[in-house]
Design an enzyme around this catalytic site. Structure first.
Site, PDB file in Angstrom:
ATOM      1  N   ASP A 110       0.864  -1.172   0.000  1.00 54.65           N
ATOM      2  CA  ASP A 110       0.000   0.000   0.000  1.00 54.65           C
ATOM      3  C   ASP A 110       0.907   1.230   0.000  1.00 54.65           C
ATOM      4  O   ASP A 110       2.051   1.156   0.445  1.00 54.65           O
ATOM      5  CB  ASP A 110      -0.915   0.025   1.228  1.00 54.65           C
ATOM      6  CG  ASP A 110      -2.188   0.831   0.987  1.00 54.65           C
ATOM      7  OD1 ASP A 110      -3.283   0.257   1.120  1.00 54.65           O
ATOM      8  OD2 ASP A 110      -2.095   2.033   0.663  1.00 54.65           O
ATOM      9  N   ASN A 156       3.634   2.367  -4.565  1.00 56.63           N
ATOM     10  CA  ASN A 156       2.496   2.448  -5.476  1.00 56.63           C
ATOM     11  C   ASN A 156       2.763   1.519  -6.667  1.00 56.63           C
ATOM     12  O   ASN A 156       3.634   1.798  -7.494  1.00 56.63           O
ATOM     13  CB  ASN A 156       2.322   3.899  -5.948  1.00 56.63           C
ATOM     14  CG  ASN A 156       1.109   4.075  -6.837  1.00 56.63           C
ATOM     15  OD1 ASN A 156       0.526   3.099  -7.318  1.00 56.63           O
ATOM     16  ND2 ASN A 156       0.726   5.320  -7.054  1.00 56.63           N
ATOM     17  N   ASN A 191      -9.559   0.677  -7.016  1.00 59.16           N
ATOM     18  CA  ASN A 191      -9.723   1.349  -8.299  1.00 59.16           C
ATOM     19  C   ASN A 191      -9.334   0.431  -9.455  1.00 59.16           C
ATOM     20  O   ASN A 191      -8.627  -0.568  -9.286  1.00 59.16           O
ATOM     21  CB  ASN A 191      -8.899   2.649  -8.342  1.00 59.16           C
ATOM     22  CG  ASN A 191      -7.412   2.386  -8.243  1.00 59.16           C
ATOM     23  OD1 ASN A 191      -6.750   2.103  -9.254  1.00 59.16           O
ATOM     24  ND2 ASN A 191      -6.872   2.442  -7.042  1.00 59.16           N
ATOM     25  N   CYS A 233      -9.594 -13.441 -17.149  1.00 61.57           N
ATOM     26  CA  CYS A 233      -8.745 -12.512 -16.396  1.00 61.57           C
ATOM     27  C   CYS A 233      -9.517 -11.205 -16.244  1.00 61.57           C
ATOM     28  O   CYS A 233     -10.636 -11.068 -16.751  1.00 61.57           O
ATOM     29  CB  CYS A 233      -7.396 -12.305 -17.079  1.00 61.57           C
ATOM     30  SG  CYS A 233      -7.309 -10.945 -18.264  1.00 61.57           S
ATOM     31  N   CYS A 236     -10.438  -9.703 -19.526  1.00 58.54           N
ATOM     32  CA  CYS A 236     -11.294 -10.485 -20.433  1.00 58.54           C
ATOM     33  C   CYS A 236     -12.710  -9.919 -20.486  1.00 58.54           C
ATOM     34  O   CYS A 236     -13.346  -9.932 -21.525  1.00 58.54           O
ATOM     35  CB  CYS A 236     -11.377 -11.945 -19.967  1.00 58.54           C
ATOM     36  SG  CYS A 236      -9.927 -12.939 -20.377  1.00 58.54           S
ATOM     37  N   CYS A 257     -16.836  11.833  -1.490  1.00 62.04           N
ATOM     38  CA  CYS A 257     -16.154  10.559  -1.267  1.00 62.04           C
ATOM     39  C   CYS A 257     -17.162   9.434  -1.306  1.00 62.04           C
ATOM     40  O   CYS A 257     -18.358   9.632  -1.166  1.00 62.04           O
ATOM     41  CB  CYS A 257     -15.423  10.558   0.061  1.00 62.04           C
ATOM     42  SG  CYS A 257     -16.517  10.459   1.483  1.00 62.04           S
ATOM     43  N   CYS A 310      -9.074 -11.559 -25.664  1.00 62.40           N
ATOM     44  CA  CYS A 310      -8.697 -10.658 -24.548  1.00 62.40           C
ATOM     45  C   CYS A 310      -7.622  -9.670 -25.016  1.00 62.40           C
ATOM     46  O   CYS A 310      -6.724 -10.013 -25.793  1.00 62.40           O
ATOM     47  CB  CYS A 310      -8.176 -11.475 -23.372  1.00 62.40           C
ATOM     48  SG  CYS A 310      -7.659 -10.454 -21.973  1.00 62.40           S
TER      49      CYS A 310
END
Lengths: 421, 421
Positions: A110, A156, A191, A233, A236, A257, A310
């Site tokens: 994180d 990140n 996200n 995946c 896909c 938020c 894909c």
């Protein structure tokens, strides 16, 4: 840590100011040193998991899964490494569950820091505000279970450098040399971009992973198993609407938020880690996809095959390899079935007894009668409140939801009811 | 608390031993005083819940439930009192969830102490071993959210004296005089006897409660809503096998214990508190019964009407009262429906604006387009990855489980398939 200890320290400092006393300083030093590692004082490392039922054994209730017939060899959990990407509302709880289960090694990723705005989800505490989430997690988790090897990556993964470190760490040998690579990756990010990065890394490595997510209105979520080449995946079957060319973070307007609830995130973390335990310790059915709609308490399941068109080249490559290995896979499955069939004929289920599991004489206990299905006689001290299960009728109201019943007569009955209404 | 602070203190003590320095003692005193209340330092009491989106607001993600249209008035949660009976693997997590949600008042009941053998479930820490579970819970929860009023009852509700205190506390006015009685009782106990005691108390008081349970093999559980007189009480449909005349605790043989998993207990706690939030804050559908079979990820639901021949006299009395109040209930429901219908015709949804909720102009944001169903045009920066949802086909593989489909054609198709096989 006990506040009372700190208050005693305050009194001692006051006394020390009145009258200098080197011996008092020594005593204070000793006590502060004892406070530095309070968890270690209450719980030292344990070499082998014991199934002994005593209050001081942190693994007794987990090892009991073997005696209950759920897991063949619980202690194998110590051989496994799991990477958790995203230590937020779902990832932190998943990390705590795996730590308390005694997982061998946890890798935590994180780049965020703890804020008071995170306090409506489980795990982080107000006094950890300002720490990186990975450091705060290691602080709490190491106190809970010192047997787990914790690796903290405050980075990140969506940056070029972060992705390289991420990919390298997934393949690397553990510091004690016991583990090479990880056995499972759990994605607990919030996200699309980060999910695509985890997807890319796992497709490149052929690494099985599980994805999780919670909706922006906080009242639904899902978990999903992704096996490169074998299942769809993440690329896909992409979401219907995605950010294009814009930094996803700037799409979130200042002052607005997403909602979140500790309940929804706790349930999703629990379903995710349960699926991970089933996958690693080989019990129950591993769910390919499980949704959670909390407004209606509805839990949809489905399976998704990979998409031959894909957009992710690594996925297409893994699909080819999976197709090519089909004959070998079939042969191995057949050989395993035959070996198991002949083993069942010839010898007892377990030949070795590495963990000193002893067969218990159940004749004087109540457990087997409750567990076994056909027992007509109950042990002393137990009576049936109702007729036996065999003669027990349907409950007052019908079951309102459940798996589709493919029993012919039941379907006919439903059809008749619909026709007549 | 930061270990680094303690290490700095050690260094200062060493320096102090070398050279007495009253000013240094003053500085140390100040720092230790700051460590005594680390949580309070990081998070002071908050008078009104704010929906402001800043990192320092612990309620922003909960108040967002209003903006998302899930909850009408989230801050009402501060007016509610919940009693949790049994602060074990489910109860402790339920207490933490409610504390983080900002519940007004929590009453905690347990007579047990924390042991290392509890560490395979969430919440308790090794350094709390030996404390009563209620005291340890208050220690942790007060640090997490000082806004919640916590009442700790370290007692056994199955004793005569314990039951009296339990019953009295459920009716009593809160110490600050704001609340009278409790709004909901959550039963998180692990045995039949204690459940029957909670059932007795709630039947006597006409108190709505929710029951929870986890199986001895740790892989399934359930939650259930019990409204005295309206739904089945715990005695209306007793388990098939119960202890009779023997102390239930002696049935557990020395050296044998039930299995438990943080995952199953976390999921059950999450489903339980979610149901409690839906009940109190009036959103979604409150589940009358929800099971969790983790081996198959199967979640059965059902409803149970009360048993007119129930062995519990208080239950039978509540059933009579419920029948007698039916005309008044019907009239009230009708009046409410009519009032709502006319209100919808005449005025905006919210007349008052106590919490200063402002209507946001969404025209320049992406949120409404994602949330609304029929939007054909996407905001700048977003493109469709696939054809619009209207023309989107079924997923590759069919949904493998879910609610029974009572659509006539689907049943006919299933029937044909079975007939032809």
């Amino acid at each position: 840590m006990d506040e009372e200890q700190l208050r005693a320290l305050l009194r001692d400092l006051d006394a020390l100011k009145q009258r200098p006393d080197p011996a008092a300083i020594d005593r204070m030093r000793e006590r502060v040193a004892g406070m530095v590692t309070p968890a270690a004082a209450a719980r030292s490392k344990i070499k082998d998991m014991s199934s002994e039922v005593v209050d001081s054994n942190p693994y007794s209730r987990l090892m009991a899964l073997q005696r209950m017939g759920i897991v063949d060899n619980y202690e194998r959990i110590r051989d496994y490494s799991i990477a958790i990407v995203g230590i937020g509302g779902v990832g932190s709880v998943a990390a705590e569950m795996l730590t308390r289960c005694g997982i061998g090694r946890l890798l935590l990723y994180d780049y965020d820091t703890v804020e008071l705005a995170n306090m409506n989800r489980l795990f982080f505490r107000p006094d950890q505000v300002g720490m990186t989430k990975t450091d705060a997690a290691v602080q709490t988790l190491s106190g809970i279970n010192p047997d787990v090897t914790l690796e903290s990556y405050s980075l990140n993964i969506t940056t070029v450098k972060g992705f390289e470190t991420f990919l390298g760490s997934l393949k690397a040998r553990s510091s004690d040399g016991r583990n090479t690579g990880v056995d499972l990756v759990l994605s607990c990010v919030d996200n699309y971009e980060a999910r695509m990065v985890v997807n890319q890394a796992c497709n490149e490595l052929g690494q099985t992973w599980m994805e999780s997510g919670v909706s922006e209105d906080a009242v639904s979520g899902h978990i999903q198993l992704l096996v490169p080449g074998e299942t769809a995946c993440f690329a896909c079957a992409p979401p219907l609407v995605v950010a294009s060319g814009v930094d996803e973070r700037t799409l979130k307007r200042e002052g607005v938020c997403a909602a979140s609830l500790p309940t929804t995130m706790g349930v999703v973390a629990g379903l995710l880690v349960q699926n991970a335990l089933k996958y690693l310790l080989k019990f129950g059915q591993v769910s390919p996809y499980l949704g959670y709609n909390s407004l209606k308490d509805y839990f949809p399941t489905m399976e998704m095959k990979p998409n031959p068109q894909c957009s992710n080249p690594a996925c297409v490559q893994r699909q080819k390899e999976y197709m090519q290995s089909k004959p070998a896979r079939d042969a191995a499955a057949k050989a395993k079935m035959e070996a198991e069939a002949s083993a069942a004929d010839e010898c007892p289920v377990h030949l070795d007894n590495d963990w000193n599991i002893s067969v218990v004489d159940d004749s004087d206990t109540v457990t087997p009668s409750i567990l076994s299905t056909g027992a007509d006689s109950l042990p002393e001290g137990l009576v049936r409140e109702l007729p036996t299960a065999d003669s027990y009728q349907e409950p007052v109201a019908p079951v309102t939801s459940g798996a589709i019943d493919d029993d012919l007569e039941e379907l006919q009955r439903q059809l008749d009811a619909l026709n007549s209404s």
